[in-house]
Design an enzyme around this catalytic site. Structure first.
Site, PDB file in Angstrom:
ATOM      1  N   ARG A 157       0.753  -1.230  -0.072  1.00 33.48           N
ATOM      2  CA  ARG A 157      -0.165   0.206  -0.002  1.00 33.48           C
ATOM      3  C   ARG A 157       0.810   1.377   0.211  1.00 33.48           C
ATOM      4  O   ARG A 157       0.584   2.459   0.437  1.00 33.48           O
ATOM      5  CB  ARG A 157      -0.856  -0.039   1.413  1.00 33.48           C
ATOM      6  N   SER A 232     -11.291  -0.872   3.557  1.00 37.17           N
ATOM      7  CA  SER A 232     -10.406  -1.047   4.808  1.00 37.17           C
ATOM      8  C   SER A 232      -9.557   0.208   5.107  1.00 37.17           C
ATOM      9  O   SER A 232      -9.119   0.751   4.442  1.00 37.17           O
ATOM     10  CB  SER A 232      -9.255  -1.970   4.139  1.00 37.17           C
ATOM     11  N   GLU A 328      -4.760   2.960   6.517  1.00 38.60           N
ATOM     12  CA  GLU A 328      -4.569   3.061   5.139  1.00 38.60           C
ATOM     13  C   GLU A 328      -5.192   4.234   4.267  1.00 38.60           C
ATOM     14  O   GLU A 328      -4.721   4.577   3.515  1.00 38.60           O
ATOM     15  CB  GLU A 328      -5.023   1.831   4.523  1.00 38.60           C
TER      16      GLU A 328
END
Length: 332
Positions: A157, A232, A328
């Site tokens: 990520r 998420s 995230e």
């Protein structure tokens, strides 16, 4: 080019936060991106579809969005996509044109440009393994740049666009390299295999695999059109082998994923669930009842309320597992 002032960003973030920006500009071509890049002044914020964005207040500056469209086949296995294309529509296009490798990334919200910034991933696949080059315009000069996958330094990520290249480029196109081999598939991650078995499918076609991934995601993730969320919220932490073995001795049923001989990945959602947060709320912000990794807007929550919930959860996970989980989502 679109240019608006005192503009609501409600339709540009999936958390459903009604924050405003002083100025909003949108480019549809490389030339327009160059024009914007040459005159852009701080403060500014570069956004995609807002599916990985949490706004905590009005933004007193310029918000820039790409509306560059188009999917063009460059060679037998490469496609060039406008940064404003919806990512899942690109996956569907690939499957429809017999180009394979993106099926596990089906239904991930967001746009092409953000895929190259975030290195989106799911079910054992990451978009970095598909990216060939990223085309961008340098902010300040309007210079055209083409970056290879290696130059972008992709990680979990992560990419240089989130660090030393942050706010330095307007992405206009991304070139992906797919496979013409339909057997180029990953079916053993998470519950994909068990769902295929349940359906009596041993060797799925790309369309079947894509549909399974979509069905799994829809079953456990809330629809942002109904419940505000950004998918998420936390990254899954990667821990050293010693830490992993200590936790595994305490929690023998703990799910985990091998990274290398020295590291293991532990699902953040599992830890959050163990802390009793799944389905719970803190004011108007809460944790989804089917996936603890997802924070939701129960209705009317501010971005700050969601941040406060995030910090409470992080503290609980830290105290119980000795692991610091990180968002995230881009918090602005």
């Amino acid at each position: 080019m679109v240019e608006k002032y005192d503009y609501s960003l409600l339709s540009h973030n999936t958390f459903g936060i009604d924050a405003k920006c002083r100025r909003f500009v949108e480019y549809t071509t490389v030339k327009e991106a160059q024009e914007i890049a040459k005159q852009l002044q701080e403060p500014y914020l570069l956004i995609g579809a807002g599916s990985n964005l949490l706004l905590t207040k009005d933004f007193d500056g310029t918000v820039v969005h790409s509306a560059v469209k188009g999917i063009e086949r460059q060679s037998d296995s490469c496609i060039r996509c406008g940064s404003g294309e919806v990512w899942d529509e690109v996956v569907a296009w690939c499957v429809g044109h017999r180009l394979y490798g993106a099926e596990n990334l089906s239904l991930i919200p967001g746009e092409v440009g953000a895929s190259a910034v975030q290195n989106i991933g799911a079910y054992g696949a990451e978009v970095k393994d598909l990216i060939e080059t990223v085309e961008a315009v340098e902010i300040g000069t309007g210079r055209l740049c083409v970056f290879s996958r290696e130059e972008c330094q992709y990680g979990y990520r992560d990419s240089r666009f989130k660090h030393e290249w942050k706010n330095k480029y307007l992405i206009t196109h991304v070139v992906y390299r797919l496979s013409e081999d339909e057997n180029h598939q990953s079916t053993e991650y998470g519950n994909i295999r068990s769902e295929l078995d349940r359906r009596g499918i041993q060797a799925p076609t790309a369309s079947q695999l894509r549909q399974v991934v979509i069905d799994i995601r829809q079953a456990k993730l809330p629809d942002p059109q109904v419940t505000g969320n950004a998918g998420s919220f936390f990254m899954n932490p990667v821990v050293c082998r010693e830490k992993f073995e200590t936790l595994l001795a305490q929690y023998p049923d703990m799910p985990h994923y091998y990274i290398d001989a020295d590291h293991e990945k532990i699902p953040a959602g599992w830890m959050i669930d163990q802390c009793g947060w799944k389905g719970r709320s803190q004011g108007r912000a809460g944790v989804h009842d089917r996936q603890a990794l997802v924070l939701v807007n129960r209705g009317g929550a501010t971005g700050q309320e969601i941040v406060e919930l995030c910090e409470t959860i992080r503290q609980d996970v830290r105290e119980r597992f000795g692991i610091d989980i990180h968002p995230e989502v881009n918090i602005v």
